[in-house]
Design an enzyme around this catalytic site. Structure first.
Site, mmCIF file in Angstrom:
data_model
loop_
_atom_site.group_PDB
_atom_site.id
_atom_site.type_symbol
_atom_site.label_atom_id
_atom_site.label_comp_id
_atom_site.label_asym_id
_atom_site.label_seq_id
_atom_site.Cartn_x
_atom_site.Cartn_y
_atom_site.Cartn_z
ATOM 1 N N ASP A 197 0.852 -1.184 0.000
ATOM 2 C CA ASP A 197 0.000 0.000 0.000
ATOM 3 C C ASP A 197 0.887 1.233 0.000
ATOM 4 O O ASP A 197 2.018 1.193 0.500
ATOM 5 C CB ASP A 197 -0.899 -0.029 1.234
ATOM 6 C CG ASP A 197 -1.995 1.013 1.172
ATOM 7 O OD1 ASP A 197 -2.176 1.637 0.106
ATOM 8 O OD2 ASP A 197 -2.675 1.202 2.183
ATOM 9 N N ASP B 284 -3.073 8.113 -3.328
ATOM 10 C CA ASP B 284 -4.367 8.764 -3.495
ATOM 11 C C ASP B 284 -4.638 9.706 -2.329
ATOM 12 O O ASP B 284 -3.940 9.682 -1.313
ATOM 13 C CB ASP B 284 -5.475 7.720 -3.604
ATOM 14 C CG ASP B 284 -5.620 6.903 -2.322
ATOM 15 O OD1 ASP B 284 -4.574 6.470 -1.776
ATOM 16 O OD2 ASP B 284 -6.745 6.691 -1.858
ATOM 17 N N ASP C 242 -7.959 -7.055 3.183
ATOM 18 C CA ASP C 242 -6.842 -7.010 4.127
ATOM 19 C C ASP C 242 -7.311 -6.284 5.372
ATOM 20 O O ASP C 242 -8.224 -5.451 5.314
ATOM 21 C CB ASP C 242 -5.638 -6.274 3.533
ATOM 22 C CG ASP C 242 -5.778 -4.759 3.648
ATOM 23 O OD1 ASP C 242 -5.082 -4.156 4.478
ATOM 24 O OD2 ASP C 242 -6.606 -4.180 2.916
ATOM 25 N N CYS D 98 -5.680 -25.783 12.287
ATOM 26 C CA CYS D 98 -4.453 -25.003 12.454
ATOM 27 C C CYS D 98 -3.478 -25.689 13.403
ATOM 28 O O CYS D 98 -3.843 -26.602 14.155
ATOM 29 C CB CYS D 98 -4.769 -23.589 12.947
ATOM 30 S SG CYS D 98 -5.148 -23.456 14.715
#
Length: 348
Positions: A75, A134, A259, A303
């Site tokens: 990002d 942005d 995310d 898991c």
């Protein structure tokens, strides 16, 4: 949809955990792989300040640096910078040509963040997906700020794409580049932003701005409308949407990439996710009733934590403050999220 990237294919929909500074806190790349994590999101700005693009590049790029060999999306960091400037103007100002950021306040050094520098840094990192810089707005911003945001976002998107095209020519790898649709709650302005970004040409599109309203509820009407503006043959990225029910709502709108820090942050605060007949429930491992409980966190989970440790042992680790407790809790929450994506893929 299969997303073919330099470091592997990603089956969409997918959830990428946030590894903001190059690490998912408390766990390593092997843990992530065993949780079936398909990719990570790292923050270009935070990595720009520490350790810096030149250091990362010298160490072979983000993948070699972090030991993570699957896809990485970076990002721009604009959201974090805008949030700090919004809190206090001593941290900088937004100009039409750049962001002037002072991480240490008025007395600290000045950092210029431009669209070109943002793209250059992400190329140096070796990212698989890079995001445009942005102008991020807040739900309470007035119409004139949303208007300004879109004007600047479109201009910066053009500059980002131009710099991307320049760098791709001499690059050994070609990352994907995503544009971000801004416009706040003004649907007409959002449409204008989306149409301009589509014309510039991007590989995918993200929802820009806050996905929650002032009361903390998902802005479903704005999210759905923005998704409808994105081409169906491209990834639709619901940036920052991370609650399980929020992800499910956005999946129905057409979003397919997510995310958030929520699963890892919740794990460090002793709040775990467990599937039930309705959907899911919270499990609080420190509750005293689990002191002698031999069962795993969830019988439905495969898991590492659930396959090898009891609720009683996890409670013990967390009660004494051992770091293994947070590692095991984080592993469980991340596997919950990848199982959520797998369930949706199976149903559809």
């Amino acid at each position: 949809m299969i997303l073919s990237l330099n470091h592997g294919d990603v089956q969409l929909p997918a959830f990428f955990p946030d590894a903001t500074r190059g690490v998912v806190r408390t766990i390593d790349a092997q843990d992530l792989d065993k949780c079936h994590i398909p990719g990570l999101v790292m923050n270009a700005y935070h990595l720009l300040s520490k350790p810096g693009p030149s250091t990362i590049k010298a160490l072979g790029g983000l993948h070699a640096f972090s030991g993570w060999q699957k896809p990485i999306l970076t990002d721009s960091g604009g959201f974090q910078v805008f949030s700090l400037i919004r809190e206090n103007e001593k941290f900088g100002e937004i100009r039409r040509s750049e962001i002037i950021f002072r991480p240490d306040g008025k007395k600290g050094k000045k950092v210029s963040i431009t669209p070109e520098k943002c793209i250059q840094a992400q190329f140096a990192y070796g990212s698989d997906i890079i995001m445009c810089l942005d102008y991020c707005t807040h739900p309470d911003d007035p119409p004139e700020i949303n208007r300004l945001s879109v004007d600047i976002t479109i201009d910066w998107a053009r500059r980002c794409k131009d710099e991307y095209n320049r760098l791709v020519v001499n690059s050994q790898h070609k990352p994907l580049i995503f544009g971000i649709i801004q416009g706040g709650s003004d649907l007409a302005v959002r449409k204008e932003c989306a149409e301009a970004l589509i014309e510039i040409g991007f590989d995918g599109f993200g929802f820009g701005g806050w996905p929650l309203d002032s009361s903390g509820k998902l802005t479903e009407d704005i999210l759905a409308y923005t998704a409808s503006l994105m081409p169906d043959n491209t990834p639709k990225y619901a940036m920052g949407v991370g609650r399980p029910e929020g992800i499910v709502a956005c999946l129905k709108m057409g979003y397919n990439l997510f995310d958030c820090v929520i699963p890892t942050r919740e794990a460090r605060h002793n709040r775990l996710y467990v599937f039930n007949q309705e959907f899911y429930e919270y499990f609080y491992p420190l509750d005293d009733i689990y002191r002698r409980d031999p069962r795993p966190i969830s019988d439905l989970c495969d898991c590492h934590t659930c396959q090898n440790y009891s609720r009683g042992y996890l409670r013990h680790l967390l009660a004494i403050g051992d770091s293994l407790g947070h590692r095991l809790a984080t592993i469980h929450n991340l596997r919950f999220y990848t199982m959520l994506m797998e369930r949706y893929n199976h149903i559809n």
